[in-house]
Write a protein that holds these residues in place. Structure first.
Motif, short mmCIF file in Angstrom:
data_model
loop_
_atom_site.label_atom_id
_atom_site.label_comp_id
_atom_site.label_asym_id
_atom_site.label_seq_id
_atom_site.Cartn_x
_atom_site.Cartn_y
_atom_site.Cartn_z
N LEU A 152 0.81 -1.23 0.00
CA LEU A 152 0.00 0.00 0.00
C LEU A 152 0.84 1.27 0.00
N GLY A 153 2.11 1.15 0.33
CA GLY A 153 2.97 2.32 0.36
C GLY A 153 2.78 3.18 1.60
N GLU A 154 2.18 2.65 2.63
CA GLU A 154 2.05 3.35 3.90
C GLU A 154 2.03 2.34 5.03
N ARG A 155 2.34 2.81 6.21
CA ARG A 155 2.50 1.90 7.35
C ARG A 155 1.15 1.32 7.78
N VAL A 156 1.09 -0.01 7.84
CA VAL A 156 -0.11 -0.71 8.32
C VAL A 156 0.26 -1.44 9.61
N THR A 157 -0.55 -1.26 10.64
CA THR A 157 -0.35 -1.97 11.90
C THR A 157 -1.67 -2.62 12.31
N LYS A 158 -1.59 -3.42 13.34
CA LYS A 158 -2.80 -4.05 13.86
C LYS A 158 -3.80 -2.99 14.33
N LYS A 159 -3.28 -1.88 14.87
CA LYS A 159 -4.15 -0.84 15.43
C LYS A 159 -4.83 0.01 14.36
N ASN A 160 -4.11 0.27 13.24
CA ASN A 160 -4.72 1.14 12.22
C ASN A 160 -5.29 0.37 11.04
N LEU A 161 -5.44 -0.95 11.20
CA LEU A 161 -5.89 -1.81 10.11
C LEU A 161 -7.23 -1.34 9.54
N HIS A 162 -8.20 -1.08 10.43
CA HIS A 162 -9.52 -0.63 9.99
C HIS A 162 -9.42 0.66 9.18
N LEU A 163 -8.68 1.61 9.72
CA LEU A 163 -8.58 2.93 9.10
C LEU A 163 -7.97 2.86 7.71
N VAL A 164 -6.84 2.14 7.60
CA VAL A 164 -6.13 2.09 6.32
C VAL A 164 -6.95 1.34 5.27
N LEU A 165 -7.49 0.19 5.63
CA LEU A 165 -8.23 -0.59 4.64
C LEU A 165 -9.54 0.10 4.24
N SER A 166 -10.18 0.74 5.22
CA SER A 166 -11.42 1.45 4.89
C SER A 166 -11.14 2.58 3.91
N LYS A 167 -10.04 3.26 4.12
CA LYS A 167 -9.69 4.39 3.26
C LYS A 167 -9.32 3.91 1.86
N LYS A 168 -8.58 2.82 1.76
CA LYS A 168 -8.10 2.35 0.46
C LYS A 168 -9.17 1.55 -0.30
N LEU A 169 -10.04 0.89 0.45
CA LEU A 169 -10.96 -0.05 -0.20
C LEU A 169 -12.41 0.20 0.15
N GLN A 170 -12.76 1.44 0.45
CA GLN A 170 -14.09 1.72 0.98
C GLN A 170 -15.20 1.25 0.04
N ASP A 171 -14.99 1.35 -1.26
CA ASP A 171 -16.03 0.93 -2.18
C ASP A 171 -16.14 -0.59 -2.30
N ARG A 172 -15.01 -1.28 -1.98
CA ARG A 172 -15.01 -2.73 -2.13
C ARG A 172 -15.33 -3.45 -0.83
N ILE A 173 -14.68 -3.03 0.24
CA ILE A 173 -14.78 -3.81 1.48
C ILE A 173 -15.98 -3.44 2.32
N GLU A 174 -16.27 -2.13 2.47
CA GLU A 174 -17.30 -1.72 3.43
C GLU A 174 -18.66 -2.36 3.19
N PRO A 175 -19.19 -2.39 1.94
CA PRO A 175 -20.51 -3.01 1.76
C PRO A 175 -20.52 -4.51 2.07
N GLN A 176 -19.35 -5.15 1.95
CA GLN A 176 -19.30 -6.60 2.11
C GLN A 176 -18.74 -7.05 3.44
N LYS A 177 -18.20 -6.11 4.22
CA LYS A 177 -17.43 -6.49 5.40
C LYS A 177 -18.24 -7.36 6.37
#
Length: 474
Positions: A59-84
């Motif tokens: 992704l080109g940015e730091r991903v941790t266990k704590k910010n996992l939700h934030l980073v993935l939601s931001k990068k994949l909001q159209d793909r992941i959020e409706p199906q999560k």
């Protein structure tokens, strides 16, 4: 899950990576994941760290266990959020899947734990007077407790409950697992005891300062004693310290170190009878076998403190566990009679019992069919058998010893090391150095395996024509 694999350029996630990702998304800690899955927490953490690193690079940015939700939601909001939510629900409820990931997730719902049973789980079965005994004994100043049982008998589950009570009483906990020690730690007694002291210091949130107390002229054992006496036990106020040494049998594999280390612990326990400083220290030793290192019995921990052997489940305890799994038919006298053949085959071994009841709960096999197929390579214990067979084949002396026991009608006299190694695997029970199989399940399975192996060995010695004639007779 699919979106994450696309981020990783279609790199397929392993079952344990999928499990860590799923549980991290739900906010579980690594310790909670370890309790659910049976993997050690440090291994779970390593898997997670590598996964976050791979995602960070992709992704080109730091991903941790704590910010996992934030980073993935931001990068994949159209793909992941409706199906999560639907994805998570599917992974939690799809018990029909036979893959390892499904088993790990469903274990937390159904109560089958290959590792320690979580503290709040209704699937923990008390075995009186064990729980009361260890909790009362840990209150005694300068006590020494030995929890002793083969693999998968419930040592860690009992230990975790005792340590939880100790924390509630304000005790400090120093927990060491010798499986985490690198092999070179055992190169010398001095190196081992320094590793030991540093790790205890860290566990007590104290800065390791060994050089202020270590003196090569006095020797490693005396230096270690002084370090505890004048530093560790002085800086913890008046609260007791529970020093828990798990997987102690790893030390037994290094007799020169084990001899001195065990005698040192025994000496500390004796000193605590007279010295108030040492009475703060409560020692808990956890291991899979009796100590088989030759020791002076009057000084050894073998002859001191309280031994807590963990027994197999009784039929009544199996019934209680069956009720936890929702198997109401097992509750009455008729249910006990139905369970009796299973109990006779597996001997009340907690892991074997849990696995059987787990499969009965799923409703895909009857009790009668489970018992019939249990000792075969296609039954519910097939993975367990493969693991044991692999361990035996890795050590020809153990394999040979096991063959002698399976073939015998009575106890077999074994080499002391082979006897205790087989006991640690839970395969045999010992009376001195004489061994007998721990349950009928192992006799049935290994008789078949060794029979096949003997036939294969005999056939390989025949000529080509003789092999052909032998095949025709079959």
């Amino acid at each position: 899950m699919e979106a994450v694999e696309r981020i990783l350029q279609d790199k397929s996630l392993s079952s344990i990576q999928r499990f860590v990702l799923h549980e991290s998304w739900l906010g579980k800690t690594y310790s909670q994941m370890a309790q659910i899955s049976g993997y050690r927490s440090h291994y779970i953490k390593e898997v997670g760290s590598q996964l976050w690193q791979d995602l960070s690079e992709a992704l080109g940015e730091r991903v941790t266990k704590k910010n996992l939700h934030l980073v993935l939601s931001k990068k994949l909001q159209d793909r992941i959020e409706p199906q999560k939510n639907q994805l998570l629900q599917n992974f939690q409820l799809d018990y029909s899947s036979e893959n390892e990931f499904s088993d790990l997730v469903s274990a937390s719902k159904m109560g089958f734990f290959s590792g320690p049973v979580p503290l709040d789980s209704p699937f923990y079965i008390n075995r009186p007077p064990l729980e009361e005994l260890v909790c009362n004994e840990i209150k005694q100043p300068g006590c020494l407790i030995r929890i002793e049982a083969p693999r998968k008998m419930g040592k860690s589950s009992l230990l975790n409950r005792m340590l939880t009570h100790a924390k509630e009483w304000g005790y400090q906990i120093a927990y060491l697992d010798f499986q985490e020690a690198d092999e070179d730690v055992f190169a010398s007694l001095d190196k081992f005891l320094r590793w030991f002291c540093i790790n205890v210091s860290r566990q007590l949130n104290l800065f390791p300062c060994l050089d202020d107390f270590w003196n090569t002229q006095m020797g490693s054992k005396v230096s270690c004693k002084i370090y505890f006496e004048e530093y560790l036990l002085q800086y913890i106020d008046n609260s007791p310290v529970v020093l828990t040494l798990n997987e102690l049998h790893r030390v037994f594999e290094h007799p020169n170190i084990a001899q001195d280390f065990l005698l040192m612990l025994g000496f500390w326990h004796e000193v605590a009878k007279q010295d108030q400083t040492w009475q703060k220290l409560r020692i808990v030793l956890v291991h899979t076998t009796k100590i088989y290192v030759p020791l002076k019995l009057n000084q050894s921990p073998l002859n001191l403190g309280v031994t807590v052997p963990i027994p197999p489940f009784t039929l009544e305890q199996v019934q209680n566990l069956a009720k936890c799994y929702g198997l109401d038919w097992a509750a009455d006298q008729e249910g006990a009679q139905r369970l009796a053949p299973l109990q006779a085959m597996i001997g009340g071994h907690p892991y074997l019992v849990n696995l059987a009841l787990y499969h009965l709960h799923r409703g895909k096999i009857t009790l009668e069919m489970l018992i019939k197929t249990a000792p075969t390579s296609t039954g519910i214990y097939s993975q367990h058998f493969r693991e044991l067979l692999s361990l035996l084949q890795a050590e020809p002396q153990l394999l040979w010893a096991m063959q002698q026991i399976v073939a015998a009608d009575d106890r077999v006299q074994l080499d002391v090391i082979a006897a205790y190694k087989l006991e640690s695997l839970g395969l045999v029970k010992l009376d001195g150095n004489q061994a007998r199989l721990s349950c009928e399940l192992y006799r049935l399975y290994f008789s078949q395996q060794f029979g096949k192996q003997n036939k294969a060995n005999a056939l390989s010695k025949l000529s080509g024509q003789e092999q052909k004639e032998y095949s025709l007779t079959l």
